[in-house]
Design a protein around this motif. Sequence first.
Motif, PDB file in Angstrom:
ATOM      1  N   ASP A 133      -0.946   0.298  -8.396  1.00 12.80           N
ATOM      2  CA  ASP A 133      -2.341  -0.074  -8.168  1.00 12.80           C
ATOM      3  C   ASP A 133      -2.942  -0.875  -9.319  1.00 12.80           C
ATOM      4  N   ARG A 175       0.293  -9.999   2.230  1.00 12.28           N
ATOM      5  CA  ARG A 175      -0.725  -8.970   2.053  1.00 12.28           C
ATOM      6  C   ARG A 175      -1.146  -8.378   3.395  1.00 12.28           C
ATOM      7  N   ASP A 187       0.845  -1.187   0.000  1.00 10.56           N
ATOM      8  CA  ASP A 187       0.000   0.000   0.000  1.00 10.56           C
ATOM      9  C   ASP A 187       0.889   1.249   0.000  1.00 10.56           C
ATOM     10  N   HIS A 190      -1.655  -5.077  -1.337  1.00 10.86           N
ATOM     11  CA  HIS A 190      -2.934  -5.263  -2.025  1.00 10.86           C
ATOM     12  C   HIS A 190      -2.697  -5.958  -3.360  1.00 10.86           C
TER      13      HIS A 190
END
Length: 346
Positions: free
Chosen positions: A153, A222, A148, A228
């Motif tokens: 992303d 994770r 993160d 993520h």
Amino acid sequence: MTDPFRPGTTTRRAFLTRSLIGAGAAGLAAGFDPLGGSLPAAHAASQSTAGRNTDTIRLTWGFSGLAFIAKERGELEKTLAKDGIKVEWIGPFPNHAPTLQAVTGGTADFSFGGSTTPALAAIIAGSPLVFSLFLNYTPRTTAIIAKDGSGIDRVADLVGKSVAVNRSGLGEFLLVAALEKHGVDRSKVNVVYLNPPDAAPALASGKVDAWSMWSPGVDIARLEYKAHDIFQEERDLDFQIDFTSYLTRRRFAQENPALIRALNAAFTAEAAWASANTVEAETIVQAKAGYRDEIRDGYIALKRQYRLYPVSDAAFVGDLQKAADWLVARRILPEPVRVADHLAAL
């Protein structure tokens, strides 16, 4: 990092052809008449000791998967003991590739049920291995993850970044498939070949930007490293390329078909139990793997199902051949391989 299987040219010879006689023998050894009905117990018992030159099988294991559940429950050993077969557990191993090395080198008899991709890589490199059983579990949970706040992303964000994968394994092919699906040239991503024990700390310390990994490693990372998914096998992959497989040495398979049939039957029973008893199965794995309750509860919610396929399943072998061809075309595997030439004759 050194590749455990150096690609090379190998001369392939067609293995013993599977036939109706072989299928009938498998049924007899299991105590079933191939024409229907069961055989007398005495006849089934006499068949179970034919076709083997050892009463011991050495099975590899790691801290996840069906083999680990079988090891911890002890029922597989009890089942095989009825046929006079003793089990020795060799391990633990971090992933499939070193179990293949152990089998090839003669310190173990069966790989522990891992990715078909490093298995095919080992065969191409000349290892005298044959598939003895296949497994497919659902849902699929392998994923590419990034921490993160890293700015990664989506798959396109991997351009110029480093991604840890296991060479010729599930991690590498998933990355290749993800880049291809999203139109990202592989040359624009720095692929770092690391085995799982080295990849996890590399992600945690920032030495790599992302990691392509299977369960439970990906789930632990994770949660513990606040990461993520940017690509997930079940959700984002349009087709299945990698399966789970058990392998043994070619000569061992030739000399011990009855023993392998007994082992396959025991694993089939184990798969049925694990599929029907999700809470118990996931709790067994967590107890030794040591991950947090949140991860275990996530697995329980998935209700993982295990389905086994014999090497005589032509449709499954065809699917694996398509996967192998895909991997060769994308240079994950160094040269073509004919799966049918590397099946145990049972």
